[in-house]
Design a protein around this motif. Structure first.
Motif, PDB file in Angstrom:
ATOM      1  N   VAL A 159       0.839  -1.193   0.000  1.00  0.00           N
ATOM      2  CA  VAL A 159       0.000   0.000   0.000  1.00  0.00           C
ATOM      3  C   VAL A 159       0.875   1.245   0.000  1.00  0.00           C
ATOM      4  CG1 VAL A 159      -1.812   1.289   1.214  1.00  0.00           C
ATOM      5  CG2 VAL A 159      -1.784  -1.218   1.303  1.00  0.00           C
ATOM      6  N   LEU A 160       0.598   2.168  -0.903  1.00  0.00           N
ATOM      7  CA  LEU A 160       1.221   3.485  -0.891  1.00  0.00           C
ATOM      8  C   LEU A 160       0.238   4.438  -0.231  1.00  0.00           C
ATOM      9  CD1 LEU A 160       3.392   5.551  -1.690  1.00  0.00           C
ATOM     10  CD2 LEU A 160       2.239   5.769  -3.906  1.00  0.00           C
ATOM     11  N   LEU A 161       0.638   5.083   0.860  1.00  0.00           N
ATOM     12  CA  LEU A 161      -0.232   5.980   1.617  1.00  0.00           C
ATOM     13  C   LEU A 161       0.156   7.424   1.328  1.00  0.00           C
ATOM     14  CD1 LEU A 161      -2.416   6.508   3.724  1.00  0.00           C
ATOM     15  CD2 LEU A 161      -0.715   6.097   5.511  1.00  0.00           C
ATOM     16  N   LEU A 162      -0.799   8.200   0.834  1.00  0.00           N
ATOM     17  CA  LEU A 162      -0.577   9.615   0.524  1.00  0.00           C
ATOM     18  C   LEU A 162      -1.436  10.448   1.462  1.00  0.00           C
ATOM     19  CD1 LEU A 162      -0.681   9.437  -3.394  1.00  0.00           C
ATOM     20  CD2 LEU A 162       1.281   9.118  -1.863  1.00  0.00           C
ATOM     21  N   GLU A 163      -0.799  11.159   2.371  1.00  0.00           N
ATOM     22  CA  GLU A 163      -1.518  11.940   3.392  1.00  0.00           C
ATOM     23  C   GLU A 163      -0.573  13.001   3.943  1.00  0.00           C
ATOM     24  OE1 GLU A 163      -3.656  13.803   5.578  1.00  0.00           O
ATOM     25  OE2 GLU A 163      -4.812  12.033   4.969  1.00  0.00           O
ATOM     26  N   GLN A 216       1.162  -4.270   3.724  1.00  0.00           N
ATOM     27  CA  GLN A 216       2.457  -3.680   4.033  1.00  0.00           C
ATOM     28  C   GLN A 216       2.497  -2.277   3.433  1.00  0.00           C
ATOM     29  OE1 GLN A 216       4.945  -5.144   5.893  1.00  0.00           O
ATOM     30  NE2 GLN A 216       3.526  -6.853   6.245  1.00  0.00           N
ATOM     31  N   VAL A 217       2.674  -1.262   4.281  1.00  0.00           N
ATOM     32  CA  VAL A 217       2.756   0.115   3.796  1.00  0.00           C
ATOM     33  C   VAL A 217       4.154   0.339   3.221  1.00  0.00           C
ATOM     34  CG1 VAL A 217       2.634   2.554   4.406  1.00  0.00           C
ATOM     35  CG2 VAL A 217       1.032   0.913   5.448  1.00  0.00           C
ATOM     36  N   ALA A 218       4.219   0.544   1.908  1.00  0.00           N
ATOM     37  CA  ALA A 218       5.505   0.701   1.229  1.00  0.00           C
ATOM     38  C   ALA A 218       6.112   2.072   1.490  1.00  0.00           C
ATOM     39  CB  ALA A 218       5.324   0.484  -0.272  1.00  0.00           C
ATOM     40  N   ALA A 219       5.260   3.104   1.590  1.00  0.00           N
ATOM     41  CA  ALA A 219       5.751   4.457   1.840  1.00  0.00           C
ATOM     42  C   ALA A 219       4.590   5.326   2.283  1.00  0.00           C
ATOM     43  CB  ALA A 219       6.408   5.043   0.586  1.00  0.00           C
ATOM     44  N   VAL A 220       4.908   6.360   3.060  1.00  0.00           N
ATOM     45  CA  VAL A 220       3.934   7.381   3.453  1.00  0.00           C
ATOM     46  C   VAL A 220       4.468   8.708   2.921  1.00  0.00           C
ATOM     47  CG1 VAL A 220       2.722   8.529   5.333  1.00  0.00           C
ATOM     48  CG2 VAL A 220       3.317   6.098   5.538  1.00  0.00           C
ATOM     49  N   LEU A 242      -2.243  -1.166  -3.936  1.00  0.00           N
ATOM     50  CA  LEU A 242      -3.297  -0.206  -3.597  1.00  0.00           C
ATOM     51  C   LEU A 242      -2.657   1.128  -3.257  1.00  0.00           C
ATOM     52  CD1 LEU A 242      -6.259   0.564  -2.752  1.00  0.00           C
ATOM     53  CD2 LEU A 242      -5.662  -0.263  -0.445  1.00  0.00           C
ATOM     54  N   ILE A 243      -3.306   2.203  -3.690  1.00  0.00           N
ATOM     55  CA  ILE A 243      -2.941   3.551  -3.246  1.00  0.00           C
ATOM     56  C   ILE A 243      -4.069   4.061  -2.358  1.00  0.00           C
ATOM     57  CG2 ILE A 243      -2.444   5.923  -3.949  1.00  0.00           C
ATOM     58  CD1 ILE A 243      -1.392   4.819  -6.596  1.00  0.00           C
ATOM     59  N   LEU A 244      -3.726   4.438  -1.149  1.00  0.00           N
ATOM     60  CA  LEU A 244      -4.684   5.004  -0.193  1.00  0.00           C
ATOM     61  C   LEU A 244      -4.326   6.477  -0.072  1.00  0.00           C
ATOM     62  CD1 LEU A 244      -7.011   4.267   1.731  1.00  0.00           C
ATOM     63  CD2 LEU A 244      -5.299   3.727   3.462  1.00  0.00           C
ATOM     64  N   SER A 245      -5.175   7.353  -0.618  1.00  0.00           N
ATOM     65  CA  SER A 245      -4.736   8.736  -0.836  1.00  0.00           C
ATOM     66  C   SER A 245      -5.762   9.765  -0.398  1.00  0.00           C
ATOM     67  CB  SER A 245      -4.439   8.951  -2.330  1.00  0.00           C
ATOM     68  OG  SER A 245      -4.105  10.300  -2.584  1.00  0.00           O
ATOM     69  N   ASP A 246      -5.271  10.785   0.314  1.00  0.00           N
ATOM     70  CA  ASP A 246      -6.071  11.982   0.554  1.00  0.00           C
ATOM     71  C   ASP A 246      -6.162  12.756  -0.761  1.00  0.00           C
ATOM     72  OD1 ASP A 246      -7.451  14.072   1.679  1.00  0.00           O
ATOM     73  OD2 ASP A 246      -5.846  14.728   3.005  1.00  0.00           O
ATOM     74  N   ILE A 247      -7.209  13.542  -0.933  1.00  0.00           N
ATOM     75  CA  ILE A 247      -7.319  14.384  -2.124  1.00  0.00           C
ATOM     76  C   ILE A 247      -6.370  15.572  -2.021  1.00  0.00           C
ATOM     77  CG2 ILE A 247      -8.841  15.937  -3.412  1.00  0.00           C
ATOM     78  CD1 ILE A 247      -9.604  13.189  -4.046  1.00  0.00           C
ATOM     79  N   GLN A 248      -6.407  16.282  -0.888  1.00  0.00           N
ATOM     80  CA  GLN A 248      -5.598  17.484  -0.709  1.00  0.00           C
ATOM     81  C   GLN A 248      -4.264  17.115  -0.083  1.00  0.00           C
ATOM     82  OE1 GLN A 248      -6.505  21.028  -1.416  1.00  0.00           O
ATOM     83  NE2 GLN A 248      -4.271  20.880  -1.336  1.00  0.00           N
ATOM     84  N   LEU A 249      -3.188  17.256  -0.846  1.00  0.00           N
ATOM     85  CA  LEU A 249      -1.848  17.017  -0.328  1.00  0.00           C
ATOM     86  C   LEU A 249      -1.141  18.352  -0.107  1.00  0.00           C
ATOM     87  CD1 LEU A 249      -0.781  13.933  -2.485  1.00  0.00           C
ATOM     88  CD2 LEU A 249      -1.721  13.958  -0.152  1.00  0.00           C
ATOM     89  N   ALA A 250       0.089  18.289   0.357  1.00  0.00           N
ATOM     90  CA  ALA A 250       0.778  19.508   0.769  1.00  0.00           C
ATOM     91  C   ALA A 250       0.985  20.494  -0.380  1.00  0.00           C
ATOM     92  CB  ALA A 250       2.126  19.147   1.397  1.00  0.00           C
ATOM     93  N   ASP A 251       1.189  19.980  -1.606  1.00  0.00           N
ATOM     94  CA  ASP A 251       1.486  20.862  -2.735  1.00  0.00           C
ATOM     95  C   ASP A 251       0.419  20.832  -3.824  1.00  0.00           C
ATOM     96  OD1 ASP A 251       2.005  18.308  -3.517  1.00  0.00           O
ATOM     97  OD2 ASP A 251       3.961  18.703  -4.422  1.00  0.00           O
TER      98      ASP A 251
END
Length: 266
Positions: free
Chosen positions: A3-7, A28-32, A51-60
């Motif tokens: 899982v790639l976690l984008l938050e 297994q979370v591959a990266a945050v 799987l990508i688990l992602s927030d819509i609004q990221l820092a940039d």
């Protein structure tokens, strides 16, 4: 399952990882990662996650920009405080679209949809159906569209606050900002009055109109008229003047500065 976690909010990322461990212990979370640029770089340099688990609004910016820059085959479960992007998210390999604060039951249901989606692909492949994943599972994804949050959603328009022995209805338009300190959230009204409210900032993000309110950092959510000035700060950060003025400095990270400016410009 990788899982790639984008938050971009640390507490939200920690909470999602806890929920993921409960809902899918084998994951297994591959990266945050907290930015669009970081996600693009990671996806270009690593094997596609399951799987990508992602927030819509990221820092940039919006994580949806990732799918404009790259051909991403991995399925995505979006988590966000805002439902205005539901249809665009649906078109970007979306398996589900969860509003914050994400509940364990909702994440578990989304992972079940992911397993069903994969099963549909295997069945289609066995039947000799070729083509990209979205074509092989189009009927399942069309049914998902009916369950997405509607963009005409009504946001919270007032808060019931305690003043002494009384409860007072306070219009959201009279809120200047919210602050979280020591696990307590306070609301500061435009006239300077302060009230304790029974919400976390994560909950408030899902209740407030994102056109009017913005999560500035881990401590503050401010309404648009409360932001009086922006000052360039050390290392690319922004220092904000709010009215009424809080006792603490309000700093916006370098990664989030562009998103704040975009919000203020409208």
């Amino acid at each position: 399952m990788t899982v790639l976690l984008l938050e971009d909010e640390y507490p939200a990322a920690e909470r999602l990882q806890r929920l993921l461990r409960q809902a899918a212990p084998e994951a297994q979370v591959a990266a945050v990662l907290d930015s669009v640029s970081g996600a693009v770089q990671w996806l270009e340099s690593n094997p596609a996650p399951d799987l990508i688990l992602s927030d819509i609004q990221l820092a940039d910016g919006l994580s949806l920009e990732i799918f404009d820059q790259l051909l991403v085959r991995s399925p995505v479960i979006f988590t966000t405080a805002y439902d205005a992007y539901a249809i665009r998210a649906f078109k970007a390999n979306s398996i589900d679209y969860l509003l914050k604060p994400v509940k364990l039951t909702e994440l578990t249901a989304a992972l079940t949809k992911l397993r069903d989606w994969r099963l549909a692909l295997r069945e289609s492949a066995a039947a000799g159906v070729n083509g990209p994943p979205e074509e092989a599972s189009v009927h399942r994804l069309e049914r998902l569209a009916d369950s997405l949050p509607r963009p005409d959603r009504q946001f919270k328009t007032r808060f019931l606050v305690r003043s002494g022995e009384q409860l007072l209805p306070l219009p959201a338009a009279q809120v200047a900002w919210f602050q979280s300190r020591h696990e307590t959230t306070t609301l500061t009204a435009t006239d300077g009055r302060r009230f304790v409210v029974d919400y976390t900032l994560e909950q408030l993000e899902s209740l407030l109109d994102p056109r009017q309110f913005f999560r500035l950092n881990r401590q503050f959510i401010a309404q648009l008229p409360a932001v009086q000035r922006l000052h360039p700060h050390f290392n690319g950060k922004l220092l904000l003047d709010l009215q009424p003025a809080p006792s603490d400095e309000v700093l916006v990270s370098r990664e989030k500065a562009a998103a704040v400016k975009s919000w203020l410009e409208g």
